[in-house]
Design an enzyme around this catalytic site. Sequence first.
Site, PDB file in Angstrom:
ATOM      1  N   ARG A  24       0.807  -1.216   0.000  1.00 18.63           N
ATOM      2  CA  ARG A  24       0.000   0.000   0.000  1.00 18.63           C
ATOM      3  C   ARG A  24       0.840   1.264   0.000  1.00 18.63           C
ATOM      4  O   ARG A  24       0.476   2.272  -0.610  1.00 18.63           O
ATOM      5  CB  ARG A  24      -0.910  -0.021   1.246  1.00 18.63           C
ATOM      6  CG  ARG A  24      -1.674   1.254   1.522  1.00 18.63           C
ATOM      7  CD  ARG A  24      -2.405   1.166   2.856  1.00 18.63           C
ATOM      8  NE  ARG A  24      -1.488   0.878   3.957  1.00 18.63           N
ATOM      9  CZ  ARG A  24      -0.755   1.792   4.587  1.00 18.63           C
ATOM     10  NH1 ARG A  24      -0.816   3.067   4.206  1.00 18.63           N
ATOM     11  NH2 ARG A  24       0.044   1.444   5.586  1.00 18.63           N
ATOM     12  N   HIS A  54      12.183   1.488  22.280  1.00 19.55           N
ATOM     13  CA  HIS A  54      11.803   2.656  23.086  1.00 19.55           C
ATOM     14  C   HIS A  54      10.673   2.272  24.043  1.00 19.55           C
ATOM     15  O   HIS A  54       9.486   2.380  23.722  1.00 19.55           O
ATOM     16  CB  HIS A  54      11.379   3.805  22.178  1.00 19.55           C
ATOM     17  CG  HIS A  54      11.310   5.119  22.882  1.00 19.55           C
ATOM     18  ND1 HIS A  54      10.159   5.864  22.971  1.00 19.55           N
ATOM     19  CD2 HIS A  54      12.268   5.816  23.553  1.00 19.55           C
ATOM     20  CE1 HIS A  54      10.396   6.975  23.648  1.00 19.55           C
ATOM     21  NE2 HIS A  54      11.665   6.961  24.011  1.00 19.55           N
ATOM     22  N   ARG A 130     -13.453 -18.506  25.039  1.00 20.55           N
ATOM     23  CA  ARG A 130     -14.013 -17.289  24.448  1.00 20.55           C
ATOM     24  C   ARG A 130     -13.404 -16.020  25.049  1.00 20.55           C
ATOM     25  O   ARG A 130     -14.009 -14.949  24.961  1.00 20.55           O
ATOM     26  CB  ARG A 130     -15.530 -17.276  24.648  1.00 20.55           C
ATOM     27  CG  ARG A 130     -16.225 -18.487  24.045  1.00 20.55           C
ATOM     28  CD  ARG A 130     -17.706 -18.491  24.358  1.00 20.55           C
ATOM     29  NE  ARG A 130     -18.358 -19.672  23.792  1.00 20.55           N
ATOM     30  CZ  ARG A 130     -19.663 -19.923  23.894  1.00 20.55           C
ATOM     31  NH1 ARG A 130     -20.458 -19.072  24.541  1.00 20.55           N
ATOM     32  NH2 ARG A 130     -20.169 -21.017  23.363  1.00 20.55           N
ATOM     33  N   CYS A 149      -3.470  -3.441  12.724  1.00 19.75           N
ATOM     34  CA  CYS A 149      -2.464  -4.420  12.296  1.00 19.75           C
ATOM     35  C   CYS A 149      -2.462  -5.598  13.264  1.00 19.75           C
ATOM     36  O   CYS A 149      -2.552  -6.749  12.850  1.00 19.75           O
ATOM     37  CB  CYS A 149      -1.084  -3.772  12.236  1.00 19.75           C
ATOM     38  SG  CYS A 149      -0.931  -2.510  10.966  1.00 19.75           S
ATOM     39  N   ARG A 169      -2.272  -9.181  11.469  1.00 23.62           N
ATOM     40  CA  ARG A 169      -2.513  -9.402  10.035  1.00 23.62           C
ATOM     41  C   ARG A 169      -1.381  -8.856   9.184  1.00 23.62           C
ATOM     42  O   ARG A 169      -1.040  -9.399   8.132  1.00 23.62           O
ATOM     43  CB  ARG A 169      -3.821  -8.739   9.604  1.00 23.62           C
ATOM     44  CG  ARG A 169      -3.780  -7.221   9.744  1.00 23.62           C
ATOM     45  CD  ARG A 169      -4.859  -6.482   8.991  1.00 23.62           C
ATOM     46  NE  ARG A 169      -4.666  -5.051   9.154  1.00 23.62           N
ATOM     47  CZ  ARG A 169      -3.978  -4.274   8.331  1.00 23.62           C
ATOM     48  NH1 ARG A 169      -3.395  -4.790   7.252  1.00 23.62           N
ATOM     49  NH2 ARG A 169      -3.849  -2.981   8.560  1.00 23.62           N
ATOM     50  N   SER A 170      -0.782  -7.737   9.622  1.00 21.01           N
ATOM     51  CA  SER A 170       0.282  -7.071   8.871  1.00 21.01           C
ATOM     52  C   SER A 170       1.411  -6.770   9.836  1.00 21.01           C
ATOM     53  O   SER A 170       1.204  -6.069  10.830  1.00 21.01           O
ATOM     54  CB  SER A 170      -0.250  -5.780   8.245  1.00 21.01           C
ATOM     55  OG  SER A 170       0.784  -5.079   7.577  1.00 21.01           O
ATOM     56  N   ASN A 180       5.336  -4.476  19.286  1.00 22.54           N
ATOM     57  CA  ASN A 180       4.119  -5.245  19.553  1.00 22.54           C
ATOM     58  C   ASN A 180       4.370  -6.389  20.528  1.00 22.54           C
ATOM     59  O   ASN A 180       3.544  -6.661  21.408  1.00 22.54           O
ATOM     60  CB  ASN A 180       3.542  -5.797  18.248  1.00 22.54           C
ATOM     61  CG  ASN A 180       3.262  -4.732  17.211  1.00 22.54           C
ATOM     62  OD1 ASN A 180       3.602  -4.902  16.040  1.00 22.54           O
ATOM     63  ND2 ASN A 180       2.670  -3.609  17.610  1.00 22.54           N
ATOM     64  N   TYR A 212      10.426  -4.174   4.904  1.00 17.38           N
ATOM     65  CA  TYR A 212      10.398  -3.176   3.830  1.00 17.38           C
ATOM     66  C   TYR A 212      11.761  -3.119   3.139  1.00 17.38           C
ATOM     67  O   TYR A 212      12.808  -3.308   3.779  1.00 17.38           O
ATOM     68  CB  TYR A 212      10.025  -1.803   4.382  1.00 17.38           C
ATOM     69  CG  TYR A 212       8.551  -1.661   4.671  1.00 17.38           C
ATOM     70  CD1 TYR A 212       7.643  -1.457   3.636  1.00 17.38           C
ATOM     71  CD2 TYR A 212       8.061  -1.745   5.966  1.00 17.38           C
ATOM     72  CE1 TYR A 212       6.282  -1.341   3.883  1.00 17.38           C
ATOM     73  CE2 TYR A 212       6.704  -1.627   6.232  1.00 17.38           C
ATOM     74  CZ  TYR A 212       5.826  -1.426   5.183  1.00 17.38           C
ATOM     75  OH  TYR A 212       4.473  -1.314   5.429  1.00 17.38           O
ATOM     76  N   ALA A 265       6.988   3.507   6.948  1.00 15.24           N
ATOM     77  CA  ALA A 265       6.166   3.480   5.732  1.00 15.24           C
ATOM     78  C   ALA A 265       4.742   3.854   6.113  1.00 15.24           C
ATOM     79  O   ALA A 265       4.106   3.157   6.905  1.00 15.24           O
ATOM     80  CB  ALA A 265       6.207   2.096   5.096  1.00 15.24           C
TER      81      ALA A 265
END
Length: 266
Positions: A24, A54, A130, A149, A169-170, A180, A212, A265
């Site tokens: 994208r 960080h 659940r 993401c 997902r990304s 993350n 990237y 990006a």
Amino acid sequence: MPIPTPYEDLLRLVLDRGTAKSDRTGTGTRSLFGQQLRYDLSAGFPLITTKKVHLKSVVYELLWFLRGDSNVDWLHRHGVTIWDEWASDTGDLGPIYGVQWRSWPTPSGEHIDQISAALDLLRTDPDSRRIIVSAWNVGEIPRMALPPCHAFFQFYVADGRLSCQLYQRSADLFLGVPFNIASYALLTHMMAAQAGLSVGEFVWTGGDCHIYDNHVEQVRLQLSREPRPYPELILAHRDSIFDYTYDDVVVHNYDPHPAIKAPVAV
């Protein structure tokens, strides 16, 4: 005992075997689909050591999510600018992570606090399958500055230990994923403390796992470095998960290699 390096191993794998793909942002990536990392949280806090992460931004962003906030003003007041590229002129980001976590809208006009609901299940029905929190609200994605993401996570209790699995997902492997990993590891510690549990594993599952093209040299530099032992997390006691402050999160013996800069990006 060797230091586990699942993150660095994934970087190598994507460099060696990744498929060249467009994206994208127009930057270009090397990408693999469907990868997984596992960290035993009882063995150390998984803050990557082959470059400095960080921590201040990690902690404040998580506290911001837990507030149910979606405006960068609160982050700015604490010196954190990691969301600025996507914010509107007024600082708004739309109904992103924190809004979905704390105030998922229902068709009847009510709202669901998914974090509180997950904690309630951990305390009253820890064997439930659940215990899930989702940020992927299809109906509200058009209003989000950036679709989630890290979209969906599940808690699992076994032998008094709390584990968490995240689906991302990304996955921007160089800039985003170390952040993350630390964020969800910290959240798992917080949830475990509030539910009276010990910590188990953090399991990271990635969809499109990419480096990237303009991060390749930085990744090679990072992989040339010797990993160091993971630090220890000390979390202060709080009566509610929503009461934690930055000063309640202390990381001991974090001795990383220097930070490595790279463009984001957008």
